[in-house]
Write an enzyme that holds these catalytic residues in place. Structure first.
Site, PDB file in Angstrom:
ATOM      1  N   TYR A   1     -31.323   3.155   5.689  1.00 58.34           N
ATOM      2  CA  TYR A   1     -32.306   3.678   4.731  1.00 58.34           C
ATOM      3  C   TYR A   1     -33.322   2.489   4.326  1.00 58.34           C
ATOM      4  O   TYR A   1     -34.294   2.882   4.306  1.00 58.34           O
ATOM      5  CB  TYR A   1     -31.796   4.249   3.532  1.00 58.34           C
ATOM      6  CG  TYR A   1     -30.994   5.606   3.711  1.00 58.34           C
ATOM      7  CD1 TYR A   1     -31.560   6.615   3.497  1.00 58.34           C
ATOM      8  CD2 TYR A   1     -29.590   5.696   3.853  1.00 58.34           C
ATOM      9  CE1 TYR A   1     -30.957   8.032   3.727  1.00 58.34           C
ATOM     10  CE2 TYR A   1     -28.796   7.113   4.109  1.00 58.34           C
ATOM     11  CZ  TYR A   1     -29.486   7.962   3.997  1.00 58.34           C
ATOM     12  OH  TYR A   1     -28.974   9.180   4.259  1.00 58.34           O
ATOM     13  N   SER A   2     -32.835   1.311   4.414  1.00 57.55           N
ATOM     14  CA  SER A   2     -33.772   0.227   4.523  1.00 57.55           C
ATOM     15  C   SER A   2     -34.316   0.529   3.057  1.00 57.55           C
ATOM     16  O   SER A   2     -35.660   0.487   3.076  1.00 57.55           O
ATOM     17  CB  SER A   2     -34.714  -0.040   5.565  1.00 57.55           C
ATOM     18  OG  SER A   2     -34.106   0.011   6.786  1.00 57.55           O
ATOM     19  N   THR A   3     -33.714   0.395   1.938  1.00 56.99           N
ATOM     20  CA  THR A   3     -34.309   0.710   0.612  1.00 56.99           C
ATOM     21  C   THR A   3     -34.875  -0.424  -0.139  1.00 56.99           C
ATOM     22  O   THR A   3     -34.576  -1.723   0.291  1.00 56.99           O
ATOM     23  CB  THR A   3     -33.242   1.364  -0.382  1.00 56.99           C
ATOM     24  OG1 THR A   3     -32.161   0.342  -0.107  1.00 56.99           O
ATOM     25  CG2 THR A   3     -32.610   2.702   0.406  1.00 56.99           C
ATOM     26  N   SER A   4     -35.938  -0.068  -0.976  1.00 53.21           N
ATOM     27  CA  SER A   4     -36.445  -1.203  -1.665  1.00 53.21           C
ATOM     28  C   SER A   4     -35.323  -1.777  -2.348  1.00 53.21           C
ATOM     29  O   SER A   4     -35.391  -3.236  -2.434  1.00 53.21           O
ATOM     30  CB  SER A   4     -37.428  -0.784  -2.735  1.00 53.21           C
ATOM     31  OG  SER A   4     -36.914   0.380  -3.630  1.00 53.21           O
TER      32      SER A   4
ATOM     33  N   GLU B   1     -30.522   8.280  -9.290  1.00 52.52           N
ATOM     34  CA  GLU B   1     -31.294   9.608  -8.835  1.00 52.52           C
ATOM     35  C   GLU B   1     -31.006  10.794  -9.851  1.00 52.52           C
ATOM     36  O   GLU B   1     -29.969  11.243  -9.773  1.00 52.52           O
ATOM     37  CB  GLU B   1     -30.852  10.151  -7.454  1.00 52.52           C
ATOM     38  CG  GLU B   1     -31.593  11.086  -6.644  1.00 52.52           C
ATOM     39  CD  GLU B   1     -32.951  10.546  -6.131  1.00 52.52           C
ATOM     40  OE1 GLU B   1     -33.737  11.258  -6.261  1.00 52.52           O
ATOM     41  OE2 GLU B   1     -32.647   9.714  -5.288  1.00 52.52           O
TER      42      GLU B   1
END
Length: 313
Positions: free
Chosen positions: A166-169, A180
């Site tokens: 996902y390489s999320t912030s 969420e």
């Protein structure tokens, strides 16, 4: 982190960030973070530097999910190490800036905890998102939050998966936590969703304060829903959607979907049934933002994770 006599020791969580506006049309996080930038008294905890931060200001200004590309998928090694410049997509530039402020990702200098606040159009309630099953600090925090808001539900979605990255912030931090909350339409602020998010953040910050004060948290277990598979809508040979989420499945996030259960309904009323092996628990059902990602929902499988005792070093 060190471990002794079956107790994992972590450094104090002194630097905490709260991200809002990673997606500019998810209004609960945008509004709360702007509120706390104006007056941070509510998020102040003794010995903790808590920084509220708008991650994608251009998208917030336009009230759109993103400008050029999804910021919450932009924190790849390739993007973060790319030569900076105005020719990069806006969100890639922004990812590099965020990594510089709150990271570098994977380094000892990175922020201790980042909470990333999101809304969903799906009926997911208040969901905590865990990126690693081995993060005992986050598992203990989530156990604390779940107990604090009981009997209200707070599912934990584990996004750890060998093929889905996902390489999320929030992945810039040592301990990344996603929140969420839904259902809430894009660009809309609903008071009950806003308050649910606010309450979870309160308990999360309380946990960090207690941990920093030296409270030892004993071993515990946390029930999670581990991401299994992304399910697309049925499509014709030209890639056009030819069916909708079935009414029996719509709004039934976290409820069991068994082989043979209705899954989609074609435009002529034909029911398409789930043909997978065994029971799964769908979530992000009919999420508006995921049409462009060719995703009708995500299947998950239930499991229980064991978290060891933790205390500060």
């Amino acid at each position: 982190m060190t471990s002794s006599t079956n107790v994992s020791c972590f450094h104090e969580a002194r630097r905490v960030a709260i991200f809002g506006g990673t997606h500019g049309n998810e209004m609960s996080g945008v509004t709360l973070v702007n509120l706390w930038i104006q007056n941070g008294k509510e998020i102040h905890r003794k010995g903790v530097e808590t920084k509220p931060f708008i991650t994608n200001p251009r998208a917030v200004e336009k009230c759109t999910r993103y400008v050029d590309t999804d910021l919450n998928r932009a924190f790849t090694t390739e993007n973060l190490s790319a030569p900076s410049g105005d020719d990069l997509p806006y969100e890639v530039q922004r990812a590099q800036q965020i990594n510089e402020i709150f990271g570098p990702k994977g380094s000892p200098e990175a922020y201790d905890v980042i909470f990333d606040l999101h809304n969903t159009t799906s009926n997911m309630g208040c969901t905590l998102i865990l990126e690693s099953s081995k993060d005992h600090f986050n598992l203990q925090m989530m156990h604390y939050i779940k107990k604090a808001i009981a009997p209200d539900s707070c599912p934990v979605l584990l996004t750890e998966h060998p093929l889905l990255k996902y390489s999320t912030s929030r992945s810039v931090a040592k301990h990344p936590i996603g929140l969420e909350v839904g259902p809430q339409p894009q660009g809309v602020l609903r008071s009950n969703i806003f308050e649910s998010m606010r309450v979870v953040l309160k308990h999360a910050l309380d946990f960090i304060e207690l941990f920093n004060e030296g409270l030892e948290f004993p071993p515990c277990t946390v029930d999670v829903f581990r991401v299994s598979e992304k399910m697309d809508y049925p499509r014709d040979t030209n890639g056009n959607i030819i069916a909708m989420v079935h009414p029996n499945l719509q709004d039934c996030d976290w409820e069991p979907l068994n082989p043979g259960d209705p899954m989609f309904q074609t435009f002529d009323g034909t029911t398409l049934r789930y043909e997978g092996a065994g029971t799964v628990y769908p979530t992000f059902i009919n999420e508006a933002a995921y049409y462009e990602k060719q995703q009708a929902f995500v299947t998950t499988r239930r499991e229980t994770l064991a978290a060891g005792a933790i205390k500060k070093t």
